[in-house]
Scaffold this motif. Sequence first.
Motif, PDB file in Angstrom:
ATOM      1  N   GLY A 221       9.824  10.717  -6.847  1.00  0.00           N
ATOM      2  CA  GLY A 221      10.656   9.553  -7.109  1.00  0.00           C
ATOM      3  C   GLY A 221      11.085   9.548  -8.578  1.00  0.00           C
ATOM      4  O   GLY A 221      12.205   9.169  -8.906  1.00  0.00           O
TER       5      GLY A 221
ATOM      6  N   ILE B  22      14.856   9.248 -10.161  1.00  0.00           N
ATOM      7  CA  ILE B  22      15.313   8.322 -11.208  1.00  0.00           C
ATOM      8  C   ILE B  22      16.025   9.086 -12.320  1.00  0.00           C
ATOM      9  O   ILE B  22      17.118   8.724 -12.765  1.00  0.00           O
TER      10      ILE B  22
ATOM     11  N   TRP C  52       7.459  -1.145 -14.503  1.00  0.00           N
ATOM     12  CA  TRP C  52       6.924   0.217 -14.622  1.00  0.00           C
ATOM     13  C   TRP C  52       7.781   0.962 -15.661  1.00  0.00           C
ATOM     14  O   TRP C  52       9.017   0.944 -15.560  1.00  0.00           O
TER      15      TRP C  52
ATOM     16  N   ASN D 201      13.996  -2.703  -9.460  1.00  0.00           N
ATOM     17  CA  ASN D 201      12.823  -2.267  -8.704  1.00  0.00           C
ATOM     18  C   ASN D 201      12.302  -3.463  -7.908  1.00  0.00           C
ATOM     19  O   ASN D 201      11.790  -4.417  -8.468  1.00  0.00           O
TER      20      ASN D 201
ATOM     21  N   ASP E 114      15.451   0.971  -6.921  1.00  0.00           N
ATOM     22  CA  ASP E 114      14.137   1.579  -6.706  1.00  0.00           C
ATOM     23  C   ASP E 114      13.424   0.710  -5.669  1.00  0.00           C
ATOM     24  O   ASP E 114      12.834  -0.315  -6.005  1.00  0.00           O
TER      25      ASP E 114
ATOM     26  N   ILE F 287      11.011   1.819  -3.596  1.00  0.00           N
ATOM     27  CA  ILE F 287       9.949   2.694  -3.065  1.00  0.00           C
ATOM     28  C   ILE F 287       8.804   1.907  -2.411  1.00  0.00           C
ATOM     29  O   ILE F 287       8.082   2.448  -1.599  1.00  0.00           O
ATOM     30  N   TYR F 288       8.661   0.636  -2.816  1.00  0.00           N
ATOM     31  CA  TYR F 288       7.601  -0.182  -2.187  1.00  0.00           C
ATOM     32  C   TYR F 288       8.148  -1.066  -1.064  1.00  0.00           C
ATOM     33  O   TYR F 288       7.504  -2.043  -0.674  1.00  0.00           O
TER      34      TYR F 288
ATOM     35  N   THR G 176      10.512   7.928  -2.592  1.00  0.00           N
ATOM     36  CA  THR G 176       9.392   8.850  -2.787  1.00  0.00           C
ATOM     37  C   THR G 176       8.501   8.897  -1.554  1.00  0.00           C
ATOM     38  O   THR G 176       8.423   7.924  -0.799  1.00  0.00           O
TER      39      THR G 176
ATOM     40  N   SER H 284       5.373   9.392  -2.211  1.00  0.00           N
ATOM     41  CA  SER H 284       4.075   9.158  -2.858  1.00  0.00           C
ATOM     42  C   SER H 284       3.257   8.048  -2.217  1.00  0.00           C
ATOM     43  O   SER H 284       2.071   8.223  -1.947  1.00  0.00           O
ATOM     44  N   LYS H 285       3.870   6.881  -2.023  1.00  0.00           N
ATOM     45  CA  LYS H 285       3.062   5.700  -1.711  1.00  0.00           C
ATOM     46  C   LYS H 285       2.856   5.541  -0.206  1.00  0.00           C
ATOM     47  O   LYS H 285       1.726   5.391   0.240  1.00  0.00           O
TER      48      LYS H 285
ATOM     49  N   ARG I 121       4.516  15.293  -5.447  1.00  0.00           N
ATOM     50  CA  ARG I 121       5.767  15.221  -6.194  1.00  0.00           C
ATOM     51  C   ARG I 121       6.948  15.513  -5.277  1.00  0.00           C
ATOM     52  O   ARG I 121       7.609  16.553  -5.382  1.00  0.00           O
TER      53      ARG I 121
HETATM   54  C1  LIG Z   1       8.429   1.458  -9.306  1.00  0.00           C
HETATM   55  C2  LIG Z   1       8.163   2.919  -9.193  1.00  0.00           C
HETATM   56  N1  LIG Z   1       9.185   3.753  -9.036  1.00  0.00           N
HETATM   57  C3  LIG Z   1       9.012   5.077  -8.918  1.00  0.00           C
HETATM   58  C4  LIG Z   1       7.751   5.633  -8.969  1.00  0.00           C
HETATM   59  C5  LIG Z   1       7.672   7.112  -8.884  1.00  0.00           C
HETATM   60  O1  LIG Z   1       6.827   7.649  -7.972  1.00  0.00           O
HETATM   61  P1  LIG Z   1       6.656   9.219  -7.851  1.00  0.00           P
HETATM   62  O2  LIG Z   1       7.191   9.854  -9.091  1.00  0.00           O
HETATM   63  O3  LIG Z   1       5.203   9.435  -7.654  1.00  0.00           O
HETATM   64  O4  LIG Z   1       7.449   9.637  -6.676  1.00  0.00           O
HETATM   65  C6  LIG Z   1       6.637   4.803  -9.155  1.00  0.00           C
HETATM   66  C7  LIG Z   1       5.278   5.338  -9.271  1.00  0.00           C
HETATM   67  O5  LIG Z   1       4.334   4.691  -9.576  1.00  0.00           O
HETATM   68  C8  LIG Z   1       6.852   3.409  -9.260  1.00  0.00           C
HETATM   69  O6  LIG Z   1       5.826   2.550  -9.406  1.00  0.00           O
END
Ligand SMILES: Cc1ncc(COP(=O)(O)O)c(C=O)c1O
Length: 402
Positions: free
Chosen positions: A110, A114, A135, A183, A215, A217-218, A249, A251-252, A260
Motif C-alpha cells: 500500500g 501511495i 499515519w 484516509n 486510502d 485500506i481499512y 493493500t 497487509s491488513k 509488501r
Molecule cells: C492508513 C494506512 N495506509 C497505508 C498503509 C500501508 O500499508 P502497507 O504498506 O503495509 O501495504 C498503512 C499501514 O499501516 C496505513 O495505516
Amino acid sequence: MSASADPLFSAPSLLDHIRPQALALPESGIVEVMNYGRKSEGIIPLWAGEGDLPTPSFISEAATRSLAAGETFYTWQRGIPELRAAIARYMTRLHGVPEDPERYYVTGSGMQAIQIALALTLSAGDEILIPSPVWPNAAAAAEVIGARPVFVPLSFDEARGFWLDLDRLESAVTPRSRVIFINSPANPTGFVASREALAGVLDIARRHGLWIVADEIYGRFFYEAGEGGLAPSFHDVMEPEDRILFVQTFSKNWAMTGWRLGWIEAHPSLGPVLENLIQYSTSGVAAFMQRAGVAALERGESFVAHQIERARRGRDIVARGLASSNRVRFATPPGAFYMFFGVEGETDMRALALKLVDEANIGLAPGTAFGPGGERYIRLCFARGEAQMLEATDRLVRWLQK
Ligand SMILES: Cc1ncc(COP(=O)(O)O)c(C=O)c1O
C-alpha cells in the motif's frame, strides 16, 4: 593517513551533499518505542499496525507452489492478469463497481501505491492537504518529492469522536494545492468519513481542480454497519471521470503485512503512465507473491470476517476498560483497529509510551508520531485475540488507576 583522507572520518560529510528533502525525513516515533521495549519479557506489543495472526497457510502455499513451479522470472509490470482479474472481481463484489481489470495495478505494498499516486500528481513545491492526526507516511512521501504537506486538523469531541470539518479543509486550499489525501477509516484516529462528508470532499476537489488520493485500506474494519459492513467509500459518490486514485493493500485484511503487496486503482486512461511509474521503481511485484494475492482474494473471505470480528471484540474490551478508568479522553472508534486516546495528567506522550513499557509491560505508540494534533494522544492497536486484549487492558487500567 590524515583524518580527512580516512573514509571513516569523511563519511559523515556525505550527508551534506544529499537532497535536503531526504535528509529532513523524520524518524518514526513508533520505532523508537519498539526498539526500547522489544526486549521486555512478556510485553504485549500493541504499537504496530498489525495483528498477531500469521498469514493463513492457503495463501502462503499458493506462493510456494508458484516458486516450485519456477515462476521466478520478470513478470508483468502492471501485475499478472490473474491477479488483476481477481482484484476486479473482489472490488465488484464489495462496491458494485463495473468489473474492469484495467482499473487495477499491482504494487509492492500500500505504501508503494501511495508513492506512485503522489508521483503521478505532485511536483516539487505543490501542496497536499492531509487531515491530521494521521499515519505519517503519505506526508513523508510527499516531502521526498519536494511537495509540502498541509495538515488540516480533524475536530474531536467525545460524543462524535474525530470528524472532518469541510470548511476547514476548503480554507486550507491555496493556488499550490494539488491533492487531498483522505484516509478513511483512519489510522490512528478511527475517524470514518460519512458518505455526505466524502461527497463534500469530492465537491471541494472538483471545484478546485484537485486530485483525491483515497486510502481506504481499512474499509472493511467498520463496526457500525453490523457484520460484513463496509465503511462509506468514494466509490459510492464518484463519477467515472473524477480525479480519484485509490490505494489498497493485502497487509491488513489477510494478515500479510510482511509481504509488501498492494494495488492502485485508477481510471484506465492512466494505465500506461502507472505502468511506467512501476517500471521505473520496482519494475513489478514477484509473480509468486501475486499468486498469494489471488488466493487471498478468492479464498480469504472467512479469514477476513474472522479478523474483523476479533478486532471488534478487541475494541470493545479496550473501550470498556478505558471507560472504567476515569482518566482517559476517548471515543470508541467506528473503524480501523486503533484506540487513540488522551490521558489526564500526561502531556508528554513519548515519555508516557516509555513509562508504559517499563511499568505496565505494554507497548503503545505515542501520538507525536502522527503529526499535528496527535501530541496529546497515544495509540493502541486492538487487532489481537481476546485473551491478550483482556490482559493488556487490565495492565493499562491498573497503571492508570495507580
Ligand atoms: C492508513 C494506512 N495506509 C497505508 C498503509 C500501508 O500499508 P502497507 O504498506 O503495509 O501495504 C498503512 C499501514 O499501516 C496505513 O495505516
